[in-house]
Enzyme design. Sequence first.
Site, PDB file in Angstrom:
ATOM      1  N   TRP A  99       0.806  -1.223   0.000  1.00  0.00           N
ATOM      2  CA  TRP A  99       0.000   0.000   0.000  1.00  0.00           C
ATOM      3  C   TRP A  99       0.840   1.274   0.000  1.00  0.00           C
ATOM      4  CZ3 TRP A  99       1.782   2.578   4.134  1.00  0.00           C
ATOM      5  CH2 TRP A  99       2.316   1.810   5.178  1.00  0.00           C
ATOM      6  N   ASN A 100       2.146   1.185   0.254  1.00  0.00           N
ATOM      7  CA  ASN A 100       2.871   2.445   0.497  1.00  0.00           C
ATOM      8  C   ASN A 100       3.149   3.245  -0.774  1.00  0.00           C
ATOM      9  OD1 ASN A 100       4.839   0.619  -0.276  1.00  0.00           O
ATOM     10  ND2 ASN A 100       6.363   1.354   1.188  1.00  0.00           N
ATOM     11  N   PRO A 143      -3.473  -5.836  -5.783  1.00  0.00           N
ATOM     12  CA  PRO A 143      -2.968  -4.728  -4.968  1.00  0.00           C
ATOM     13  C   PRO A 143      -3.296  -4.942  -3.497  1.00  0.00           C
ATOM     14  CG  PRO A 143      -5.068  -4.128  -5.950  1.00  0.00           C
ATOM     15  CD  PRO A 143      -4.776  -5.547  -6.389  1.00  0.00           C
ATOM     16  N   ALA A 144      -2.751  -4.086  -2.640  1.00  0.00           N
ATOM     17  CA  ALA A 144      -3.023  -4.175  -1.198  1.00  0.00           C
ATOM     18  C   ALA A 144      -4.463  -3.772  -0.892  1.00  0.00           C
ATOM     19  CB  ALA A 144      -2.063  -3.261  -0.447  1.00  0.00           C
ATOM     20  N   GLY A 191       6.538  -6.409  -0.537  1.00  0.00           N
ATOM     21  CA  GLY A 191       5.823  -6.339   0.734  1.00  0.00           C
ATOM     22  C   GLY A 191       6.724  -6.789   1.864  1.00  0.00           C
ATOM     23  N   GLU A 236      10.744  -8.348  -3.262  1.00  0.00           N
ATOM     24  CA  GLU A 236      11.204  -7.015  -2.824  1.00  0.00           C
ATOM     25  C   GLU A 236      10.631  -6.816  -1.429  1.00  0.00           C
ATOM     26  OE1 GLU A 236      13.139  -5.098  -4.596  1.00  0.00           O
ATOM     27  OE2 GLU A 236      12.986  -5.922  -6.613  1.00  0.00           O
ATOM     28  N   CYS A 243      10.157   1.672   2.144  1.00  0.00           N
ATOM     29  CA  CYS A 243      11.048   0.545   2.401  1.00  0.00           C
ATOM     30  C   CYS A 243      12.521   0.940   2.414  1.00  0.00           C
ATOM     31  CB  CYS A 243      10.810  -0.555   1.374  1.00  0.00           C
ATOM     32  SG  CYS A 243      10.983   0.046  -0.303  1.00  0.00           S
ATOM     33  N   GLU A 280      14.408  -4.596  -9.923  1.00  0.00           N
ATOM     34  CA  GLU A 280      13.476  -3.862 -10.781  1.00  0.00           C
ATOM     35  C   GLU A 280      14.198  -2.624 -11.292  1.00  0.00           C
ATOM     36  OE1 GLU A 280       9.194  -5.225  -8.970  1.00  0.00           O
ATOM     37  OE2 GLU A 280      10.193  -3.588  -7.939  1.00  0.00           O
TER      38      GLU A 280
HETATM   39  P1  NAP Z   1       2.417  -7.011   3.456  1.00  0.00           P
HETATM   40  O1  NAP Z   1       1.564  -7.122   4.638  1.00  0.00           O
HETATM   41  O2  NAP Z   1       3.436  -8.061   3.200  1.00  0.00           O
HETATM   42  O3  NAP Z   1       1.425  -6.903   2.218  1.00  0.00           O
HETATM   43  C1  NAP Z   1       1.900  -6.780   0.902  1.00  0.00           C
HETATM   44  C2  NAP Z   1       0.933  -7.459  -0.039  1.00  0.00           C
HETATM   45  O4  NAP Z   1       0.896  -8.859   0.273  1.00  0.00           O
HETATM   46  C3  NAP Z   1      -0.504  -6.955   0.077  1.00  0.00           C
HETATM   47  O5  NAP Z   1      -1.081  -6.929  -1.199  1.00  0.00           O
HETATM   48  C4  NAP Z   1      -1.142  -8.023   0.939  1.00  0.00           C
HETATM   49  O6  NAP Z   1      -2.535  -8.154   0.743  1.00  0.00           O
HETATM   50  C5  NAP Z   1      -0.449  -9.269   0.422  1.00  0.00           C
HETATM   51  N1  NAP Z   1      -0.518 -10.426   1.312  1.00  0.00           N
HETATM   52  C6  NAP Z   1      -0.680 -10.449   2.653  1.00  0.00           C
HETATM   53  N2  NAP Z   1      -0.708 -11.733   3.096  1.00  0.00           N
HETATM   54  C7  NAP Z   1      -0.565 -12.524   2.017  1.00  0.00           C
HETATM   55  C8  NAP Z   1      -0.514 -13.935   1.814  1.00  0.00           C
HETATM   56  N3  NAP Z   1      -0.599 -14.796   2.819  1.00  0.00           N
HETATM   57  N4  NAP Z   1      -0.360 -14.396   0.560  1.00  0.00           N
HETATM   58  C9  NAP Z   1      -0.263 -13.534  -0.486  1.00  0.00           C
HETATM   59  N5  NAP Z   1      -0.307 -12.191  -0.359  1.00  0.00           N
HETATM   60  C10 NAP Z   1      -0.443 -11.687   0.876  1.00  0.00           C
HETATM   61  O7  NAP Z   1       3.224  -5.640   3.424  1.00  0.00           O
HETATM   62  P2  NAP Z   1       2.644  -4.182   3.608  1.00  0.00           P
HETATM   63  O8  NAP Z   1       2.409  -3.953   5.043  1.00  0.00           O
HETATM   64  O9  NAP Z   1       1.516  -3.941   2.656  1.00  0.00           O
HETATM   65  O10 NAP Z   1       3.850  -3.313   3.063  1.00  0.00           O
HETATM   66  C11 NAP Z   1       4.884  -2.880   3.864  1.00  0.00           C
HETATM   67  C12 NAP Z   1       6.112  -3.761   3.668  1.00  0.00           C
HETATM   68  O11 NAP Z   1       6.487  -3.745   2.294  1.00  0.00           O
HETATM   69  C13 NAP Z   1       7.304  -3.210   4.415  1.00  0.00           C
HETATM   70  O12 NAP Z   1       8.009  -4.269   5.001  1.00  0.00           O
HETATM   71  C14 NAP Z   1       8.140  -2.571   3.323  1.00  0.00           C
HETATM   72  O13 NAP Z   1       9.499  -2.473   3.613  1.00  0.00           O
HETATM   73  C15 NAP Z   1       7.879  -3.494   2.185  1.00  0.00           C
HETATM   74  N6  NAP Z   1       8.184  -2.838   0.928  1.00  0.00           N
HETATM   75  C16 NAP Z   1       9.286  -3.260   0.239  1.00  0.00           C
HETATM   76  C17 NAP Z   1       9.626  -2.645  -0.942  1.00  0.00           C
HETATM   77  C18 NAP Z   1      10.830  -3.086  -1.715  1.00  0.00           C
HETATM   78  O14 NAP Z   1      10.937  -2.719  -2.881  1.00  0.00           O
HETATM   79  N7  NAP Z   1      11.727  -3.875  -1.171  1.00  0.00           N
HETATM   80  C19 NAP Z   1       8.852  -1.597  -1.445  1.00  0.00           C
HETATM   81  C20 NAP Z   1       7.742  -1.189  -0.714  1.00  0.00           C
HETATM   82  C21 NAP Z   1       7.415  -1.837   0.472  1.00  0.00           C
HETATM   83  P3  NAP Z   1      -3.589  -7.430   1.721  1.00  0.00           P
HETATM   84  O15 NAP Z   1      -3.268  -5.984   1.650  1.00  0.00           O
HETATM   85  O16 NAP Z   1      -4.876  -7.765   1.106  1.00  0.00           O
HETATM   86  O17 NAP Z   1      -3.363  -7.993   3.089  1.00  0.00           O
END
Ligand code: NAP
Length: 479
Positions: A146-147, A171-172, A223, A245, A279, A456
Amino acid sequence: MTENNLINGQWVGSDSGATFEVHNPATGRVVGRVPDAGAAEARRAVDAAWNASSAWAGRPAIERAQMLQALSARLAEDREDLARLLTDEQGKPLAEARAEIDYARSFFEVSAQASALIRDETPSVPGKKIRVHRRPIGVAAAITPWNFPIAMLAKKMAPAMAVGCTQVLKPAEQTPLSAIALLERAVASGVPAGVVNLVTGDPAAIGAAWLEDSRVRKFSFTGSTEVGRILMRGAATNLPRLSLELGGHAPMIVFEDAAVDRAVEIAMAAKFRNGGQTCICPNRFLIHRSLHDDFVSKLANRSAALTSGHGHDPEVVLGPMIDDAAIEKVEAHVADAVEKGATVVTGGRRRRVEGFQDRFFEPTVLTGCTSHMRCWREETFGPVCPVRIFDDQAEALALANDSDFGLASYVVTNDEERIRRLGDELRTGIIGVNDPGPAVAGVPFGGVKHSGFGREGGRWGLEEYLELVTVSAIDLASR
Ligand code: NAP
């Protein structure tokens, strides 16, 4: 019924007709409603992507590139509407939302250009004619956070579309409206039915349906590390190629030769974007002893002056945390640090903003931080700057590398010799040297260690969606 999932070029609802609400994190008001879909819809999205894949892969690369450029142009035209929607559902200030649209566009532009450079290669092997061919990997799945709801999707759509892959996207749950708006622009730019498909709803069911489908040959996820691990385990059966990522925990090292004002400038720009919910934002500040007090006092003064509120207000620099769980985590990290001996120089509490939800956190500077504190070991994802003193370079590098994460790091120095060695010495995928914004579309972006793998950006991003085929021929006529 809300009909804004995209499957095979049709806007459809969930099979059950169920929907879920999307809220503005600042006001708490409902800004939209999207289908609550699951495995069946996710599988139909793969059917559509599968059926569209030969025709899309067979299209001349130049035509696909032109479509990416048309989409970029449309995003430019609709920039203001998209930015307002993004601010409404995600909370970031409008100026940052506009910058995110521009960042997303740059991936479509760069991928369109880079696709023209993809060619077969002919390495020389005695007695054989070798051709190393690159072909699109096939149906690609992507799940995004979502960020940066538009940019994270663009980072995955642009390279996949450019090389001829078709896609299924989720998407989130906090930010599906921006994703839908992006897909609407893709359809309006002439992207054929089935090339991009979007499903919103149950993340575990949708993710599992795609992992269990052997037609999905690539899975790209951005995520948390925790969900990345779930997906990696799920990928063990069908072995799609993975890009993960994941979370970051960037250190920022300010060396003794740095100008403090410039270092504070860089810290402010890198740390507070998206309220610290980025992130690659610095989460651990390592400051040389000789600069520490000056740096801390200037950082605290500048941070305290940041205005919080609704992102549509042009004065606002800090929006809300995305949800209650997010602000509770920030609060817990600060409480843990204080309990373990840190000093709050500024901030440290929620900030009440009249007329809005209780989701705002004061920009916070903590000194005397140690490795035992949660804020030093885990990603806080909020406007908190934990600071620690170091005395020499070896100590700074050891502390910076003492993390399971390895996405980004930042260094403030003018020492050329030191800069030259950083690539070997800092264990992160991205290093910003006097640069608060090292993420641009034309260069590789990605992490090491628990921050995941895959890159990416630029031609490196395209390679993730291509597979190499070696054609080894012996010329019978010459025997
Ligand atoms: P998240 O909880 O891991 O969610 C990311 C995505 O995964 C959402 O679409 C979520 O869906 C989905 N998801 C959740 N549980 C799942 C499952 N069991 N199976 C498949 N998909 C699932 O992360 P977030 O809180 O949205 O994002 C923050 C994190 O992303 C931070 O740790 C940040 O550092 C990381 N991030 C990394 C990068 C990078 O490029 N390295 C860039 C941006 C963010 P729902 O929303 O429907 O739960």
